[in-house]
Design an enzyme around this catalytic site. Structure first.
Site, PDB file in Angstrom:
ATOM      1  N   GLY A  36       0.837  -1.193   0.000  1.00  0.00           N
ATOM      2  CA  GLY A  36       0.000   0.000   0.000  1.00  0.00           C
ATOM      3  C   GLY A  36       0.866   1.234   0.000  1.00  0.00           C
ATOM      4  N   GLN A  60       3.171   9.987   1.091  1.00  0.00           N
ATOM      5  CA  GLN A  60       4.441   9.273   1.213  1.00  0.00           C
ATOM      6  C   GLN A  60       5.356   9.550   0.022  1.00  0.00           C
ATOM      7  OE1 GLN A  60       2.529   5.279   2.199  1.00  0.00           O
ATOM      8  NE2 GLN A  60       4.465   5.199   3.325  1.00  0.00           N
ATOM      9  N   CYS A  82       5.956  -0.105   7.259  1.00  0.00           N
ATOM     10  CA  CYS A  82       5.611   1.066   6.462  1.00  0.00           C
ATOM     11  C   CYS A  82       6.835   1.490   5.659  1.00  0.00           C
ATOM     12  CB  CYS A  82       5.177   2.193   7.399  1.00  0.00           C
ATOM     13  SG  CYS A  82       4.720   3.708   6.540  1.00  0.00           S
ATOM     14  N   LEU A  83       6.618   1.802   4.384  1.00  0.00           N
ATOM     15  CA  LEU A  83       7.743   2.205   3.528  1.00  0.00           C
ATOM     16  C   LEU A  83       8.401   3.489   4.026  1.00  0.00           C
ATOM     17  CD1 LEU A  83       6.336   1.428  -0.043  1.00  0.00           C
ATOM     18  CD2 LEU A  83       7.873   0.039   1.359  1.00  0.00           C
ATOM     19  N   HIS A 136      -4.452   1.530   7.364  1.00  0.00           N
ATOM     20  CA  HIS A 136      -3.102   2.107   7.479  1.00  0.00           C
ATOM     21  C   HIS A 136      -2.923   3.250   6.475  1.00  0.00           C
ATOM     22  CE1 HIS A 136       1.437   1.541   8.035  1.00  0.00           C
ATOM     23  NE2 HIS A 136       1.372   2.269   6.943  1.00  0.00           N
ATOM     24  N   GLU A 137      -3.389   3.047   5.235  1.00  0.00           N
ATOM     25  CA  GLU A 137      -3.207   4.079   4.196  1.00  0.00           C
ATOM     26  C   GLU A 137      -4.112   5.287   4.436  1.00  0.00           C
ATOM     27  OE1 GLU A 137      -0.603   3.774   2.666  1.00  0.00           O
ATOM     28  OE2 GLU A 137      -0.332   1.637   3.002  1.00  0.00           O
ATOM     29  N   HIS A 185      -2.572   7.451   6.951  1.00  0.00           N
ATOM     30  CA  HIS A 185      -1.542   8.325   6.353  1.00  0.00           C
ATOM     31  C   HIS A 185      -2.177   9.604   5.803  1.00  0.00           C
ATOM     32  CE1 HIS A 185       2.327   6.340   6.330  1.00  0.00           C
ATOM     33  NE2 HIS A 185       1.853   5.220   5.823  1.00  0.00           N
TER      34      HIS A 185
HETATM   35 CO    CO Z   1       2.659   3.386   5.758  1.00  0.00          CO
END
Ligand code: CO
Length: 163
Positions: free
Chosen positions: A44, A49, A88-89, A130-131, A134
């Site tokens: 995701g 991000q 998480c990236l 989660h997204e 963000h």
């Molecule tokens: Co993330």
């Protein structure tokens, strides 16, 4: 070329702006997000991000769920609670357990501008939550119950048969 913004960066903790018109830029951003998510081996990605403070997020857990491209997504209802591991990236090497709703009903606009209602459960619901978090300027690290070492993560993933 856009790249993933890592913590700390204000764009990650600032709520994003709603998309008012789907333009060629929106489509190009969605395509970029998908390429970068695959490149980075993520499931995701949220637009902030990549440094773009707009309400756009994508999730692709597996072939069964397929790619979900969400513009202005909102969680409408939540059912149950479940604790599972997240990464998480934007936080390389941080993994920990987080409590999320087990099932969600959610709404978004797709790239064609079509209003879409959907429901998800389990890890797919987790990735979507989660997204969307963000996009609201939230971070999973604020919700970590227990942080996992790389060794613990590996053991956990083997147990769960994730990869
Ligand atoms: Co993330």
């Amino acid at each position: 070329m856009r790249k993933v913004v890592t913590y700390p960066n204000d764009v990650l903790t600032t709520p994003t702006q709603a998309v008012t018109h789907i333009t060629q830029d929106t489509i190009e951003l969605l395509d970029d997000m998908y390429d970068i998510m695959l490149e980075e081996d993520g499931i995701g990605l949220a637009a902030n991000q990549l440094g773009e403070s707009v309400k756009i997020a994508i999730v692709e857990l597996d072939d069964e769920s397929g790619l979900i491209e969400m513009i202005n997504p909102v969680i409408l209802e939540e059912f149950g609670k479940e604790i599972d591991v997240e990464g998480c990236l934007s936080f390389p090497d941080v993994y920990g357990t987080v409590e999320r709703a087990e099932t969600i009903k959610f709404w978004y606009v797709n790239r064609e501008g079509v209003s879409t209602f959907d429901e998800a459960s389990g890890y797919l619901a987790r990735a979507i939550q989660h997204e969307i978090e963000h996009l609201n300027g939230g971070l999973f690290t604020d919700k970590i119950i227990e942080r996992l070492t790389p060794e613990e993560l590996e053991a956990y993933m083997e147990d769960k048969e994730y990869d």
